[in-house]
Design a protein around this motif. Structure first.
Motif, mmCIF file in Angstrom:
data_model
loop_
_atom_site.group_PDB
_atom_site.id
_atom_site.type_symbol
_atom_site.label_atom_id
_atom_site.label_comp_id
_atom_site.label_asym_id
_atom_site.label_seq_id
_atom_site.Cartn_x
_atom_site.Cartn_y
_atom_site.Cartn_z
ATOM 1 N N GLU A 92 37.033 38.889 45.182
ATOM 2 C CA GLU A 92 37.143 37.591 45.837
ATOM 3 C C GLU A 92 36.536 36.563 44.893
ATOM 4 O OE1 GLU A 92 36.492 37.456 50.254
ATOM 5 O OE2 GLU A 92 35.629 39.453 49.884
ATOM 6 N N LYS A 93 37.367 36.079 43.990
ATOM 7 C CA LYS A 93 36.883 35.202 42.925
ATOM 8 C C LYS A 93 36.306 33.891 43.460
ATOM 9 C CE LYS A 93 39.874 37.221 39.407
ATOM 10 N NZ LYS A 93 40.941 36.999 38.380
ATOM 11 N N ASP A 94 36.865 33.386 44.569
ATOM 12 C CA ASP A 94 36.358 32.134 45.140
ATOM 13 C C ASP A 94 34.915 32.262 45.597
ATOM 14 O OD1 ASP A 94 38.786 30.971 44.700
ATOM 15 O OD2 ASP A 94 39.490 31.129 46.777
ATOM 16 N N PHE A 95 34.508 33.485 45.955
ATOM 17 C CA PHE A 95 33.151 33.715 46.450
ATOM 18 C C PHE A 95 32.303 34.555 45.489
ATOM 19 C CE2 PHE A 95 35.917 33.400 50.259
ATOM 20 C CZ PHE A 95 35.399 32.218 50.790
ATOM 21 N N GLN A 96 32.902 34.929 44.345
ATOM 22 C CA GLN A 96 32.192 35.755 43.357
ATOM 23 C C GLN A 96 31.665 37.049 43.996
ATOM 24 O OE1 GLN A 96 31.570 35.116 39.716
ATOM 25 N NE2 GLN A 96 33.487 34.158 40.380
ATOM 26 N N LEU A 97 32.581 37.728 44.699
ATOM 27 C CA LEU A 97 32.247 38.982 45.362
ATOM 28 C C LEU A 97 33.254 40.060 44.982
ATOM 29 C CD1 LEU A 97 31.483 37.748 49.003
ATOM 30 C CD2 LEU A 97 29.805 38.669 47.399
ATOM 31 N N SER A 98 32.794 41.294 44.991
ATOM 32 C CA SER A 98 33.671 42.445 44.806
ATOM 33 C C SER A 98 33.432 43.431 45.944
ATOM 34 C CB SER A 98 33.392 43.132 43.462
ATOM 35 O OG SER A 98 33.693 42.271 42.382
ATOM 36 N N THR A 99 34.470 44.191 46.290
ATOM 37 C CA THR A 99 34.366 45.212 47.328
ATOM 38 C C THR A 99 34.393 46.587 46.680
ATOM 39 O OG1 THR A 99 35.454 43.811 48.963
ATOM 40 C CG2 THR A 99 35.388 46.174 49.415
ATOM 41 N N VAL A 100 33.447 47.440 47.087
ATOM 42 C CA VAL A 100 33.341 48.797 46.548
ATOM 43 C C VAL A 100 33.565 49.791 47.668
ATOM 44 C CG1 VAL A 100 31.802 50.475 45.467
ATOM 45 C CG2 VAL A 100 31.756 48.083 44.716
ATOM 46 N N HIS A 101 34.411 50.782 47.410
ATOM 47 C CA HIS A 101 34.658 51.872 48.359
ATOM 48 C C HIS A 101 34.084 53.161 47.783
ATOM 49 C CE1 HIS A 101 37.609 49.304 50.459
ATOM 50 N NE2 HIS A 101 37.454 50.153 51.470
ATOM 51 N N THR A 102 33.325 53.881 48.562
ATOM 52 C CA THR A 102 32.813 55.183 48.117
ATOM 53 C C THR A 102 33.819 56.271 48.470
ATOM 54 O OG1 THR A 102 31.694 55.885 50.161
ATOM 55 C CG2 THR A 102 30.513 54.333 48.726
ATOM 56 N N GLY A 103 33.621 57.461 47.911
ATOM 57 C CA GLY A 103 34.506 58.577 48.209
ATOM 58 C C GLY A 103 34.450 59.002 49.659
#
Length: 361
Positions: free
Chosen positions: A250-261
């Motif tokens: 989410e570049k507008d908010f400078q966030l990334s989403t991480v999914h674990t296994g």
């Protein structure tokens, strides 16, 4: 799969080491402890630098130490990185590296980690330093050259004795990415001594926790941080690490989403490459709990979990172990909150974690 087995005893007038450990065939084994815990002495025993050691060491099918014989450090075919680089001051970087190549174990039957020189120069980013002498290098550059020299010996195992201890914060941050690359690209087993929780959380796959010359815990890095049997779970800076892949930006908010296994989803600060494997460190003090999911909250990470146990209960606070889809986290909350919520093992709760508090390691 085990690469080596060690049972080591060393007795001095004011200090002793009595330790058993297994060296994994791949990955980094961290040897962690406070100053004076015996971690460097243990590493020196494995390397053959301590003469009064007894016990048994078998590495890659070869006996290094038993009741009859003890191989010299040269015969043990290792690369040893000290706290200071110990480069030859009268030699250029190229000649220091050549010294490592001349002492290569490539001709021995136990050597199976042939290192390509050009790839190593690129991996450590030291190709442009070849004509410089050590006094012309920064602390981080010296350590990278020292690592390169050790690897060009073609060792079957790399021992790192607090390689960042003599560096300031800026230089540590400079060299850590190169240690990450070594971890990811080289298949050579590594033993990494440190008293820095941040370093071992970032680099290590397994952990040996030492205190007063004895092993207090031996297991994988995840268990070492969150198991009730490990002293690290009770540390003031207790934390858990979670590993996953970046699935969204989410570049507008400078966030990334991480999914674990295991299916856990976390939003973290920064724009990370899609698909990148990341390791996140979550502090126990950065997690709050509730019995219901807050409908309107500034906290981005509100995830369901189960209280799996109480690790520690003090007058002022309680340290809880939490299971989130199989990912294990810790939460340190006030004892008053613990009693007010009537928390107990097996109870479903919602973990609240601020996105800005989660950082990659």
């Amino acid at each position: 799969m085990s690469f080596g087995e060690c049972s080591i005893q060393l007795q001095r007038a004011d200090f002793s080491v009595d330790a058993e450990l297994t060296i994994p065939s791949k990955g980094v084994l961290g040897i962690f402890g406070h100053s004076g815990s015996g971690k460097t002495t243990l590493l020196r025993c494995i390397a053959g630098l301590e003469k009064e050691v007894s016990g048994r060491i078998v590495v890659n099918g070869k006996t290094w130490l038993d009741g009859k014989n003890s191989l010299s450090i040269q015969q043990r075919n290792i690369g040893y990185i000290f706290q200071e680089s110990r480069l030859f001051p009268h030699m250029t970087v190229a000649k220091n590296l050549a010294y490592g190549s001349k002492r290569s174990f490539a001709h021995t039957s136990s050597a199976n980690n042939n290192v390509d020189r050009e790839h190593l120069l690129e991996l450590l980013n030291i190709g442009h330093l070849l004509m410089r002498r050590p006094f012309q290098l920064s602390g981080g550059e010296k350590q990278r050259v020292a690592i390169g020299r050790a690897l060009l010996k073609n060792p079957q195992m790399l021992l790192l004795d607090e390689p960042l201890a003599s560096l300031d914060h800026k230089r540590k941050e400079e060299i850590l990415p190169f240690l990450d690359k070594l971890h990811d690209e080289l298949k050579i087993p590594m033993l990494y001594v440190s008293h820095s929780m941040e370093e071992v959380s970032r680099l290590c796959d397994y952990m040996l926790v030492m205190e007063q010359g004895r092993v207090q815990f031996n297991g994988n890095i995840h268990d070492a941080l969150v198991s009730p049997k490990s002293p690290l779970a009770r540390a003031d800076n207790a934390a858990a690490i979670i590993e996953g892949n970046v699935s969204k930006q989410e570049k507008d908010f400078q966030l990334s989403t991480v999914h674990t296994g295991n299916g856990t989803t976390l939003q973290v600060p920064g724009i990370l490459p899609i698909g990148q494997r990341v390791r996140l460190r979550v502090q126990a003090s950065d997690i709050s709990l509730s019995k219901t999911a807050a409908p309107d909250s500034s906290i981005l990470n509100i995830i369901a979990g189960v209280v799996s146990g109480v690790i520690e209960m003090q007058v002022a606070y309680v340290l809880l172990q939490l299971d989130v889809n199989g990912d294990i986290l810790l939460a340190r909350i006030s004892r008053k909150s613990y009693q007010s919520l009537q928390l107990s093992a097996g109870l479903k709760v919602f973990l609240q974690i601020k996105a800005v508090s989660i950082h990659g390691v």
